[in-house]
Design a protein around this motif. Structure first.
Motif, short mmCIF file in Angstrom:
data_model
loop_
_atom_site.label_atom_id
_atom_site.label_comp_id
_atom_site.label_asym_id
_atom_site.label_seq_id
_atom_site.Cartn_x
_atom_site.Cartn_y
_atom_site.Cartn_z
N ARG A 106 0.83 -1.21 0.00
CA ARG A 106 0.00 0.00 0.00
C ARG A 106 0.86 1.26 0.00
N ALA A 109 1.56 2.03 -3.53
CA ALA A 109 0.39 2.57 -4.22
C ALA A 109 0.14 4.02 -3.82
N LEU A 114 1.70 1.88 -8.85
CA LEU A 114 0.75 0.77 -8.87
C LEU A 114 1.42 -0.53 -9.29
N TRP A 118 1.52 -3.96 -7.09
CA TRP A 118 1.05 -5.25 -7.59
C TRP A 118 2.14 -6.31 -7.54
N GLN A 139 -4.31 -4.52 -14.55
CA GLN A 139 -4.16 -3.20 -13.94
C GLN A 139 -5.42 -2.76 -13.20
N ALA A 140 -6.58 -3.02 -13.77
CA ALA A 140 -7.83 -2.62 -13.09
C ALA A 140 -8.01 -3.38 -11.79
N GLN A 143 -5.73 -1.87 -9.22
CA GLN A 143 -6.28 -0.61 -8.72
C GLN A 143 -7.36 -0.86 -7.68
N ARG A 144 -8.19 -1.86 -7.92
CA ARG A 144 -9.25 -2.17 -6.95
C ARG A 144 -8.65 -2.63 -5.63
N ALA A 146 -5.78 -1.93 -4.48
CA ALA A 146 -5.01 -0.84 -3.86
C ALA A 146 -5.90 0.09 -3.05
N THR A 147 -7.20 0.04 -3.29
CA THR A 147 -8.11 0.96 -2.61
C THR A 147 -9.20 0.26 -1.79
#
Length: 220
Positions: A106, A109, A114, A118, A139-140, A143-144, A146-147
């Protein structure tokens, strides 16, 4: 008295999609809005279910808002499936290793790295190394992750489930969930291991029988 059965999803599939083997006519499926905080989810559960006698099934991180809301609910029985109640097992080696890796990821990120996030998280959560050739398709997902909400740091304590008859079901594949299950068992929960489905032991054909045994014990 037959209690309403309420199903709380984990971090992936939501609502009825998270519980494909449950009869829709005999269940209430909770579906938290994407991006809602753990606190918001706990308040939503208390507002929606407060005053109604219920039996709750919660998977993975879904167990966290359930535990936080439990003192305000009338829970006749609680079925926790691989519950991500990390706050209950802080200090354990497997738990602290997981938290440490996620915290490091994290931190990458948070500064916009990113890929670096990962590269650290993917092996932990999905069992394979970062692959540059797959980055565009992953990548998507990165991103999910990461948040997404983290399951620790919410002040969950074992007393929140005090007096609630609890069944914990794990898959026997991950030390973290087994440690959490043992903590719950030490405080009176029944623990059953259903191997073969990893983080979704409720997909096992034996799951319904384990639940039936638990419900029968509640009635005795």
């Amino acid at each position: 008295m037959v209690r309403e059965r309420v199903y709380v999803h984990g971090g992936g599939r939501r609502g009825v999609d998270a519980w494909p083997h449950v009869d829709e006519g005999d269940a209430t499926f909770v579906s938290f809005p994407a991006g809602s905080s753990i606190d918001d989810q706990a308040h939503a559960l208390a507002d929606e279910l407060g005053g109604r006698p219920v039996m709750i099934f919660a998977h993975s991180i879904g167990a966290v808002p359930v535990a936080l809301a439990a003192p305000r609910l009338d829970i006749a029985g609680l079925v926790l499936i691989e519950p991500a109640l990390y706050d209950l097992a802080r200090g354990d080696t497997a738990i602290e290793r997981h938290i440490g890796i996620v915290t490091e990821a994290r931190s990458r990120a948070s500064v916009g790295d990113l890929r670096g996030f990962w590269a650290i998280l993917r092996p932990l959560m999905f069992g394979g190394p970062f692959d540059e050739e797959r980055w565009s398709e992953e990548q998507a997902l990165a991103q999910r992750w990461a948040t997404t909400n983290l399951p620790w740091g919410h002040g969950v304590r074992d007393r929140m489930l005090g007096g609630v008859p609890t069944l914990v079901v794990t898959g026997g594949w991950n030390d973290e969930y087994e440690v959490i299950a043992q903590v719950l068992a030490d405080h009176g929960a029944t623990h059953r291991v259903l191997p073969g489905h990893e983080h979704r032991p409720h997909d096992s054909g034996r799951f319904v029988h384990v639940v039936d045994e638990f419900v029968a014990a509640l009635a005795s």
